[in-house]
Design a protein around this motif. Sequence first.
Motif, PDB file in Angstrom:
ATOM      1  N   ILE A 280       0.837  -1.209   0.000  1.00  0.00           N
ATOM      2  CA  ILE A 280       0.000   0.000   0.000  1.00  0.00           C
ATOM      3  C   ILE A 280       0.869   1.256   0.000  1.00  0.00           C
ATOM      4  CG2 ILE A 280      -1.626   1.342   1.399  1.00  0.00           C
ATOM      5  CD1 ILE A 280      -2.821  -1.344   2.304  1.00  0.00           C
ATOM      6  N   LYS A 281       1.904   1.245   0.828  1.00  0.00           N
ATOM      7  CA  LYS A 281       2.779   2.416   0.921  1.00  0.00           C
ATOM      8  C   LYS A 281       3.514   2.679  -0.386  1.00  0.00           C
ATOM      9  CE  LYS A 281       6.629   4.217   3.680  1.00  0.00           C
ATOM     10  NZ  LYS A 281       7.555   3.934   4.806  1.00  0.00           N
ATOM     11  N   GLU A 282       4.026   1.614  -1.011  1.00  0.00           N
ATOM     12  CA  GLU A 282       4.853   1.783  -2.204  1.00  0.00           C
ATOM     13  C   GLU A 282       4.031   2.000  -3.470  1.00  0.00           C
ATOM     14  OE1 GLU A 282       7.193  -1.735  -2.075  1.00  0.00           O
ATOM     15  OE2 GLU A 282       8.359  -1.089  -0.325  1.00  0.00           O
ATOM     16  N   PHE A 283       2.772   1.547  -3.481  1.00  0.00           N
ATOM     17  CA  PHE A 283       1.932   1.714  -4.663  1.00  0.00           C
ATOM     18  C   PHE A 283       1.035   2.953  -4.587  1.00  0.00           C
ATOM     19  CE2 PHE A 283       3.361  -2.443  -5.697  1.00  0.00           C
ATOM     20  CZ  PHE A 283       3.127  -2.623  -7.061  1.00  0.00           C
ATOM     21  N   THR A 284       1.213   3.734  -3.542  1.00  0.00           N
ATOM     22  CA  THR A 284       0.456   4.996  -3.447  1.00  0.00           C
ATOM     23  C   THR A 284       1.395   6.188  -3.340  1.00  0.00           C
ATOM     24  OG1 THR A 284       0.277   4.687  -1.046  1.00  0.00           O
ATOM     25  CG2 THR A 284      -1.564   3.913  -2.402  1.00  0.00           C
ATOM     26  N   ILE A 285       2.602   6.038  -3.889  1.00  0.00           N
ATOM     27  CA  ILE A 285       3.581   7.133  -3.837  1.00  0.00           C
ATOM     28  C   ILE A 285       3.115   8.314  -4.666  1.00  0.00           C
ATOM     29  CG2 ILE A 285       5.929   7.792  -4.483  1.00  0.00           C
ATOM     30  CD1 ILE A 285       6.803   4.956  -3.824  1.00  0.00           C
ATOM     31  N   ASP A 286       2.626   8.041  -5.875  1.00  0.00           N
ATOM     32  CA  ASP A 286       2.255   9.125  -6.786  1.00  0.00           C
ATOM     33  C   ASP A 286       1.053   8.693  -7.625  1.00  0.00           C
ATOM     34  OD1 ASP A 286       2.118  11.316  -8.413  1.00  0.00           O
ATOM     35  OD2 ASP A 286       4.265  11.392  -8.822  1.00  0.00           O
ATOM     36  N   GLY A 287      -0.007   9.498  -7.623  1.00  0.00           N
ATOM     37  CA  GLY A 287      -1.199   9.180  -8.395  1.00  0.00           C
ATOM     38  C   GLY A 287      -1.009   9.323  -9.889  1.00  0.00           C
ATOM     39  N   VAL A 288       0.034  10.045 -10.319  1.00  0.00           N
ATOM     40  CA  VAL A 288       0.285  10.225 -11.757  1.00  0.00           C
ATOM     41  C   VAL A 288       0.499   8.874 -12.441  1.00  0.00           C
ATOM     42  CG1 VAL A 288       1.834  11.278 -13.455  1.00  0.00           C
ATOM     43  CG2 VAL A 288       1.233  12.517 -11.368  1.00  0.00           C
ATOM     44  N   ILE A 289       1.062   7.928 -11.714  1.00  0.00           N
ATOM     45  CA  ILE A 289       1.308   6.587 -12.267  1.00  0.00           C
ATOM     46  C   ILE A 289       0.007   5.973 -12.769  1.00  0.00           C
ATOM     47  CG2 ILE A 289       2.085   4.245 -11.697  1.00  0.00           C
ATOM     48  CD1 ILE A 289       3.925   5.546  -9.585  1.00  0.00           C
ATOM     49  N   TYR A 290      -1.055   6.064 -11.949  1.00  0.00           N
ATOM     50  CA  TYR A 290      -2.332   5.456 -12.307  1.00  0.00           C
ATOM     51  C   TYR A 290      -3.035   6.250 -13.410  1.00  0.00           C
ATOM     52  CZ  TYR A 290      -1.482   2.736  -8.126  1.00  0.00           C
ATOM     53  OH  TYR A 290      -0.921   1.896  -7.206  1.00  0.00           O
ATOM     54  N   VAL A 291      -2.836   7.558 -13.417  1.00  0.00           N
ATOM     55  CA  VAL A 291      -3.416   8.369 -14.491  1.00  0.00           C
ATOM     56  C   VAL A 291      -2.828   7.963 -15.841  1.00  0.00           C
ATOM     57  CG1 VAL A 291      -3.609  10.707 -15.434  1.00  0.00           C
ATOM     58  CG2 VAL A 291      -3.922  10.315 -12.976  1.00  0.00           C
ATOM     59  N   ILE A 292      -1.505   7.794 -15.889  1.00  0.00           N
ATOM     60  CA  ILE A 292      -0.847   7.398 -17.140  1.00  0.00           C
ATOM     61  C   ILE A 292      -1.279   5.995 -17.556  1.00  0.00           C
ATOM     62  CG2 ILE A 292       1.385   6.906 -18.202  1.00  0.00           C
ATOM     63  CD1 ILE A 292       2.569   9.096 -16.418  1.00  0.00           C
ATOM     64  N   THR A 293      -1.311   5.062 -16.581  1.00  0.00           N
ATOM     65  CA  THR A 293      -1.724   3.688 -16.885  1.00  0.00           C
ATOM     66  C   THR A 293      -3.151   3.651 -17.428  1.00  0.00           C
ATOM     67  OG1 THR A 293      -0.305   2.880 -15.097  1.00  0.00           O
ATOM     68  CG2 THR A 293      -1.963   1.365 -15.941  1.00  0.00           C
ATOM     69  N   THR A 325      -7.641  11.196  -7.761  1.00  0.00           N
ATOM     70  CA  THR A 325      -8.020  11.310  -6.348  1.00  0.00           C
ATOM     71  C   THR A 325      -6.801  11.226  -5.432  1.00  0.00           C
ATOM     72  OG1 THR A 325     -10.146  10.258  -6.861  1.00  0.00           O
ATOM     73  CG2 THR A 325      -9.494  10.343  -4.542  1.00  0.00           C
ATOM     74  N   LEU A 326      -5.900  10.291  -5.738  1.00  0.00           N
ATOM     75  CA  LEU A 326      -4.686  10.112  -4.939  1.00  0.00           C
ATOM     76  C   LEU A 326      -3.821  11.371  -4.981  1.00  0.00           C
ATOM     77  CD1 LEU A 326      -3.397   7.798  -3.279  1.00  0.00           C
ATOM     78  CD2 LEU A 326      -2.068   7.216  -5.297  1.00  0.00           C
ATOM     79  N   THR A 327      -3.656  11.943  -6.181  1.00  0.00           N
ATOM     80  CA  THR A 327      -2.849  13.155  -6.328  1.00  0.00           C
ATOM     81  C   THR A 327      -3.480  14.325  -5.586  1.00  0.00           C
ATOM     82  OG1 THR A 327      -2.121  12.389  -8.505  1.00  0.00           O
ATOM     83  CG2 THR A 327      -1.802  14.712  -8.004  1.00  0.00           C
ATOM     84  N   LYS A 328      -4.801  14.437  -5.695  1.00  0.00           N
ATOM     85  CA  LYS A 328      -5.514  15.532  -5.035  1.00  0.00           C
ATOM     86  C   LYS A 328      -5.378  15.436  -3.517  1.00  0.00           C
ATOM     87  CE  LYS A 328     -10.131  17.613  -4.731  1.00  0.00           C
ATOM     88  NZ  LYS A 328     -11.546  17.499  -5.156  1.00  0.00           N
ATOM     89  N   ASN A 329      -5.546  14.242  -2.966  1.00  0.00           N
ATOM     90  CA  ASN A 329      -5.435  14.052  -1.515  1.00  0.00           C
ATOM     91  C   ASN A 329      -4.025  14.346  -1.015  1.00  0.00           C
ATOM     92  OD1 ASN A 329      -8.115  13.313  -1.369  1.00  0.00           O
ATOM     93  ND2 ASN A 329      -7.692  11.108  -1.473  1.00  0.00           N
ATOM     94  N   LYS A 330      -3.039  13.967  -1.830  1.00  0.00           N
ATOM     95  CA  LYS A 330      -1.652  14.210  -1.437  1.00  0.00           C
ATOM     96  C   LYS A 330      -1.354  15.705  -1.401  1.00  0.00           C
ATOM     97  CE  LYS A 330       3.067  12.716  -2.398  1.00  0.00           C
ATOM     98  NZ  LYS A 330       3.949  11.913  -3.279  1.00  0.00           N
ATOM     99  N   LYS A 331      -1.878  16.447  -2.380  1.00  0.00           N
ATOM    100  CA  LYS A 331      -1.670  17.895  -2.401  1.00  0.00           C
ATOM    101  C   LYS A 331      -2.350  18.562  -1.212  1.00  0.00           C
ATOM    102  CE  LYS A 331      -0.988  18.508  -7.397  1.00  0.00           C
ATOM    103  NZ  LYS A 331      -1.538  19.099  -8.635  1.00  0.00           N
TER     104      LYS A 331
END
Length: 714
Positions: A280-293, A325-331
């Motif tokens: 969970i920790k390593e796969f939620t580092i950056d939401g941009v990864i999921y946007v590109i995928t 959502t992940l990127t927004k929450n991180k910001k």
Amino acid sequence: MANENKGNILNLIQKNLVGAIAIVVLVAMIVPTPKVIIDLLMVLNLALAITILLVVIYTPRASSFSSFPQIILFVTLFGLAINLSSTRLILSAQGTNLNSLHNTQSAMVQAFANIVAGNSLVIGFVFFIILIVVQVAVITKGAGRVSEVAARFTLDSMSVKQFDIDSQLQQGNITPEEAERKKEELRKDIDFYSNMDGASKFVSGNVMAGIFITVVNLIGGFIVGMVFHNLSFQESLGLYTTLTIGDGLLSQLPSFMLSFATGILVTGDKSDDTLGDKIIKEFTIDGVIYVITGAVLILMGVVFRSGTQFLLVPVGVILVWYGYTLTKNKKIEEAKVAAAQAAASNAPQTGQGSSAEADAVAPLDPLSLEIGFALIPLVDKDKGAELLERISRIRRESALDLGLPVPKIRIIDNMNLDPNEYCFKIRGIEAGRCKIRLGYYMCMNTGTVTEELKGEATRDPAFGMPAIWLPETQRSEAEQAGYVLVDSPTIIATHITEIIKAHAAEILGRKEVAVLVNEVKKDNPIVVDEVLNGDKRKFSYGEIEKILQGLLAEKVSIRNMVTILEAISNYGIITGNTWELIEKVREALGLQICMQYADSDRKLRVLQLSQDWSEKILEHAQYPSDGSRPYVAFDPVDGRAWIKSVSAAFGRVQALGYMPIIMCVSPVRQLVHSAIEREMPGVVVISDREMLSAVTSNGIGIEVLDEIKNEEGM
């Protein structure tokens, strides 16, 4: 009574369960077993394999599951025993026709065969072969190789890691309890990976045995069916191939899960996070990864079409939404942290007109660590903040070691420093600084280096030992060569620890004295009242502070505040001189002081000051009228003779391998220390009364190695 009997029965079952199952395994290998029992054992084998796999997934450190190698052996033999019993049942079945032969076989075997094969034996057999190939060629082989490598590297680095723990203990970075815990963890790692190196062979052997038993089932079944039961080739093929597939799956499926669990366990790291937490920790580092995928999947769905867009596009949209959502929450989290930091740094001071005025009159920090901008990652919480954890530990250890409540250490980024430099200050005055290199290890040769490596020369800031800088990529090479490796946070933490020890007397202030006195007051209010509100003598916090500073200046722990305050109360009515009271407190702490310097055989090996020198020191003693520290005013001739005598005696003791400790009579102890500390800082001087307290109360032995005599008078 019923509940108590029930509890006793459960305890009895738990204590003897493993032994009972072991006996069942041995019996099942030899004695024919009814199909009902075989079915039950197969269910238990599956449940056990699933349980082991889940335990491994939720186990943070591999060595925490220390019984795993033994469990591998046990479960492997348990599975083989079931496989043998099932094989005996298949080959020894009695019946006059195909239906009666089916009825005598294991329900679990037939159920698994029907689920996998269905109406096609070819599909079932192909699936079974693929399962075997995956298990042998991928999981079992990979896990075995990782076990071998892990065992080799763990054993090779054992001595270096043990020395590193001992070094950290000697430097004061860790307490004896932490050192013992780390050594215990190291022993567990060594035992675990050594055992796993051999245990992984059981897993691979189990797979091979399963394949052999499967072939025996198939060939033996044909022979038994066609020869003894008069079945046709097609009937024999249908019956025994089905039973072979079912029996093979029931034996290989638990084995597959055991191999998978082995692979997960030996490929894990030594962190305290479970596999799920790390993923969970390593796969939620950056939401941009999921946007590109997600965008790639949507693009593939649009291009490929042919019905694939109905799968690719929805999945892509879900991934894009999750990434956004992940990127927004991180910001949002980063903005909250930044706002909190800005509010803390810009908060106005009460009664001050502006921030500029507040900065102009802001008090100095008791302790501060200034760092260059390149070292900021060491205190960045998003990057681990390793140094912050070390500094918190330093404050706790100083309280335990010296009894000193260390004030909070303020960390400041200073643009005037070199990017890789740090500076430690005590009330705004520099106490130490050093340049370090992130991404490098400081490697020290403590006498165990077998092969010297080339690196940038430097010195350990805490002890001045020569060292070299080596990049992290050469860590393994440096460890194998025998170097002691120290990372950047440890370098700074060790340096700060030594600075605090050396300047403990300067760090102690009235605020810290009040903290210590109030702690004593919670359990011993009487002794505090006697000192602060005595009938004949009342001590102020300032006077107590001077006494404690005098103790800390000579590395005497003030943790035993009850004894210190009792001594002040007892002798405060006799003398008001701070330096005389320090000597009385030292005598009360005599056992503690002597134990600090005694060897492992409880002996204190000392240099005795001759009577001639004691008399001469008293002749030249000066006692200032303002109550400041007494000192010795030697004339030049006597001063040179004194230093020569002490240096010669120190040299003789050091040649014997001992630390020089001077023993003298109580009236001159403080004078001796003041006469020698400038030329020989850190020297230990103990009085005869301090030693007498230790000898009579705890049986400490004394051995006089030499005597400090007047060398010029000989």
